[in-house]
Structures are given as C-alpha cells and as structure tokens.
Design an enzyme around this catalytic site. Structure first.
Site, PDB file in Angstrom:
ATOM      1  N   GLU A   1       0.833  -1.207   0.000  1.00 59.93           N
ATOM      2  CA  GLU A   1       0.000   0.000   0.000  1.00 59.93           C
ATOM      3  C   GLU A   1       0.864   1.252   0.000  1.00 59.93           C
ATOM      4  O   GLU A   1       2.045   1.221   0.380  1.00 59.93           O
ATOM      5  CB  GLU A   1      -0.943   0.015   1.205  1.00 59.93           C
ATOM      6  CG  GLU A   1      -0.227  -0.001   2.537  1.00 59.93           C
ATOM      7  CD  GLU A   1      -0.927   0.824   3.604  1.00 59.93           C
ATOM      8  OE1 GLU A   1      -1.379   1.941   3.298  1.00 59.93           O
ATOM      9  OE2 GLU A   1      -0.976   0.346   4.752  1.00 59.93           O
TER      10      GLU A   1
ATOM     11  N   LYS B   1      -3.074  -0.907  14.377  1.00 64.41           N
ATOM     12  CA  LYS B   1      -2.313   0.100  15.098  1.00 64.41           C
ATOM     13  C   LYS B   1      -2.786   0.196  16.543  1.00 64.41           C
ATOM     14  O   LYS B   1      -3.978   0.128  16.836  1.00 64.41           O
ATOM     15  CB  LYS B   1      -2.450   1.455  14.399  1.00 64.41           C
ATOM     16  CG  LYS B   1      -1.450   1.586  13.267  1.00 64.41           C
ATOM     17  CD  LYS B   1      -1.929   2.520  12.202  1.00 64.41           C
ATOM     18  CE  LYS B   1      -3.138   1.930  11.531  1.00 64.41           C
ATOM     19  NZ  LYS B   1      -3.758   2.829  10.574  1.00 64.41           N
TER      20      LYS B   1
HETATM   21  N1  PSU Z   1      -0.528   1.326   9.170  1.00 69.16           N
HETATM   22  C1  PSU Z   1       0.623   2.040   9.253  1.00 69.16           C
HETATM   23  N2  PSU Z   1       0.655   3.265   8.722  1.00 69.16           N
HETATM   24  C2  PSU Z   1      -0.411   3.777   8.034  1.00 69.16           C
HETATM   25  C3  PSU Z   1      -1.610   3.016   7.908  1.00 69.16           C
HETATM   26  C4  PSU Z   1      -1.610   1.781   8.489  1.00 69.16           C
HETATM   27  O1  PSU Z   1       1.594   1.582   9.833  1.00 69.16           O
HETATM   28  O2  PSU Z   1      -0.309   4.889   7.530  1.00 69.16           O
HETATM   29  C5  PSU Z   1      -2.772   3.506   7.072  1.00 69.16           C
HETATM   30  C6  PSU Z   1      -3.240   2.345   6.189  1.00 69.16           C
HETATM   31  O3  PSU Z   1      -3.231   2.789   4.848  1.00 69.16           O
HETATM   32  C7  PSU Z   1      -4.642   2.054   6.664  1.00 69.16           C
HETATM   33  C8  PSU Z   1      -5.075   3.425   7.074  1.00 69.16           C
HETATM   34  O4  PSU Z   1      -5.443   1.482   5.668  1.00 69.16           O
HETATM   35  O5  PSU Z   1      -3.916   3.915   7.771  1.00 69.16           O
HETATM   36  C9  PSU Z   1      -6.314   3.410   7.918  1.00 69.16           C
HETATM   37  O6  PSU Z   1      -6.820   4.699   7.954  1.00 69.16           O
HETATM   38  P1  PSU Z   1      -8.317   4.921   8.513  1.00 69.16           P
HETATM   39  O7  PSU Z   1      -8.225   4.616   9.987  1.00 69.16           O
HETATM   40  O8  PSU Z   1      -8.605   6.381   8.237  1.00 69.16           O
HETATM   41  O9  PSU Z   1      -9.212   4.006   7.752  1.00 69.16           O
END
Ligand code: PSU
Ligand code: MN
Length: 301
Positions: free
Chosen positions: A27, A161
């Site tokens: 990603e 996370k």
């Molecule tokens: N994990 C990481 N760094 C990130 C993300 C995940 O270590 O930047 C990103 C991923 O792209 C994940 C997104 O899909 O954060 C989730 O964001 P949200 O909570 O807005 O859906």
C-alpha cells in the site's frame, strides 16, 4: 473529467502474474501519510527490495493522474512519497480520483480491493485500520475491515495500530468473517508492541501453511485472511514510552479537534515526534518483516 477507469499494471508485475510467479501488493498510504518525508522514499525502496530478496515481485499500488497503478516504477514511488498534495484514498475515494484525474495514495482497503482485482493474492502492510477508541460515539471504524470482509486476499500485518480499540477491532473481524491467523503465535500483535494482550484462535507455523489457508478460503468463498506477524519482543517500542505517548496523542486529538481520516496520520506523526524517531524505526522494521513474510507466502501459493 477524464473518466476512464483504466488500470495500468507495471510490465514486470503483469509478466509475473501471467507466468504464475509470486507477486506481493504494497500500500502507499503508509508511505505518503504514515511516514515523514523525505525518509519515506527510502523506505519504499527498501520494502520493495525486501519483497525481491524473498523471491517475489513488489507491486506498490496508487492512483496517479486518474490512473490506477498496480506496481510503481522509481519515478512513481518518488511522486507518491514527495507530493505534498497527494490525497489519502480509501475504497470509496478511488472512483473520484479516477474520474477527476487526481492522484492519491491507497489505504489497506483500496489497495486490497485493487490488488485482488488485478489477480494478486498476497498483500503486505504495517498495521490494519480498525475500530477507533470512542467509536461508540463517533462510529469511526476503518473501511479496511468491511473491505477485507469481501476481498479474497491474504494480508500480512503486525495487527492493528495500537492507537485503536484492539479488542473491538478483533470482534468486528469476527463478525465480518475475516480469517485471522497468528504467525508462530497465539497472541494478537500490538503493532509497535509484540503483544496486544488479546489471544488468537489460530496459529500457523510456516508460510506454506498460511498459503494453504488462503487456498482453502478461496475455494470455499469469502473474504480475506489476515496473517498477524508480531515483532520479536526485543525489537518492540518500549511499552512504558508507548503508553505515555499514546495518552498524550489521544489528548491531542480532542484538543486539536482532529476527526475522520486525519486521525490515523495525526497519531502516527505524534508518535514519530514524541519518541524522537524510535516509533518510526519500529514502524519500518514492521513493514520490512511483513514484506518478507508476504513474499514467502506468495512463493508458497
Ligand atoms: N498502518 C501504518 N501506517 C499507516 C496506515 C496503516 O503503519 O499509515 C494507514 C493504512 O493505509 C490504513 C489506514 O489502511 O492507515 C487506515 O486509515 P483509517 O483509519 O482512516 O481508515
Ligand atoms: Mn476512520
């Protein structure tokens, strides 16, 4: 509007898929919005190299000038990592970027969906999005979860996370029938921490076993397989530091009125600053390890 819906697959990736050789999707949101510039471009190259070293072809996913890209060349990686205006595109945002000719980085949700459409079976990331704390009031749950429910792909991650409500996220993964496997563990990893404190029902001992679960999942129908790959305890972020920085980050969210898709980048940035780079080093370690394991699973498929 330049609506086309065109998907451009990098020739090396297309050739590998056509030849049945292993490919790992990566990603781009974690590069563009999860890691600071300019170090992110070096991380991008190192992650692709980790996939190659383990015998697979990397395919970093993004949208550039309205074109879905599956596999980026060096210039594409530089754009994703260096462009200050690059959008964060979850699954619902990709069609807008395509129709309007915009550029953006793809999240776990959009990357998984686009990679599966392109015929890629394995995907590596750092941590999944999930259920945010306070979700009972804010309804803030990442589209990563609902997208994985209907996307036949194996995602290697270090859990979700630690800024999230991990227990609630595991409950939602269960409700959504997403298969969750621990890699050589029965404990769900805690991203920066080796152990989130939550148990897992299933453990696999090898990349081959994980690949067999994905094959069975595909044969039986349904969505994703999450392969949770913890950091060794000796490489995790100091748990006391983690707890302190998490508390101040959550307080900062409320103070600064941060909401919605800005929450995850805000907290990751807070960690990077408040741990003087320690969280960033751990984050990079996680991504490199997951990329290597994903390549092994892709090779075993
Ligand atoms: N994990 C990481 N760094 C990130 C993300 C995940 O270590 O930047 C990103 C991923 O792209 C994940 C997104 O899909 O954060 C989730 O964001 P949200 O909570 O807005 O859906
Ligand atoms: Mn959200």
């Amino acid at each position: 509007m330049a609506a086309s819906g065109a998907v451009r697959v990098l020739p090396e990736v297309a050739a590998a898929l056509a030849g049945g050789r292993p490919v790992v999707a990566l990603e781009s949101t974690l590069l563009a919005h999860g890691l600071p510039r300019p170090a992110n471009v070096d991380v991008a190259a190192a992650v692709e190299a980790a996939v190659r070293a383990a015998g697979a072809v990397p395919a970093t996913v993004a949208v550039l000038d309205g074109e879905v890209r599956v596999g980026l060349d060096a210039a594409g990686l530089r754009r994703v990592c260096g462009d200050l205006a690059i959008a964060k595109l979850s699954a619902r945002d990709v069609p807008v970027a395509v129709a309007c000719g915009l550029s953006g980085a793809t999240t776990v949700a959009s990357t998984a969906a686009l990679a599966a459409r392109a015929g890629i079976g394995v995907f590596a990331t750092g941590g999944l999005g999930g259920v945010h704390r306070q979700a009972a009031e804010t309804f803030d749950e990442s589209a990563d979860l609902t997208t994985l429910a209907s996307t036949p792909i194996l995602v290697v991650c270090a859990g979700v996370k630690s800024i999230l409500d991990v227990g609630a996220t595991l409950e939602r993964l269960e409700s959504l029938a997403v298969t969750v496997l621990g890699y050589r563990t029965r404990r769900f990893p805690g991203f920066y921490l080796a152990d989130s404190g939550h148990p897992l029902d299933w453990e696999v001992g090898s990349a081959g076993e994980a690949a067999a679960v994905l094959r069975a999942r595909r044969a039986l129908g349904g969505g994703a397989v999450v392969l949770a790959n913890p950091l060794p305890a000796g490489e995790q972020l100091d748990p006391a530091l983690h707890e302190r920085v998490l508390a101040s980050g959550l307080a900062g969210l409320a103070r600064d009125g941060v909401r919605g898709k800005a929450v995850t980048p805000y907290l990751l940035d807070h960690f990077h600053r408040e741990t003087a780079g320690a969280s960033q080093a751990v984050n990079v370690r996680i991504i490199l390890r997951n990329a290597g394991l994903a390549a092994q699973v892709a090779a075993a498929l």
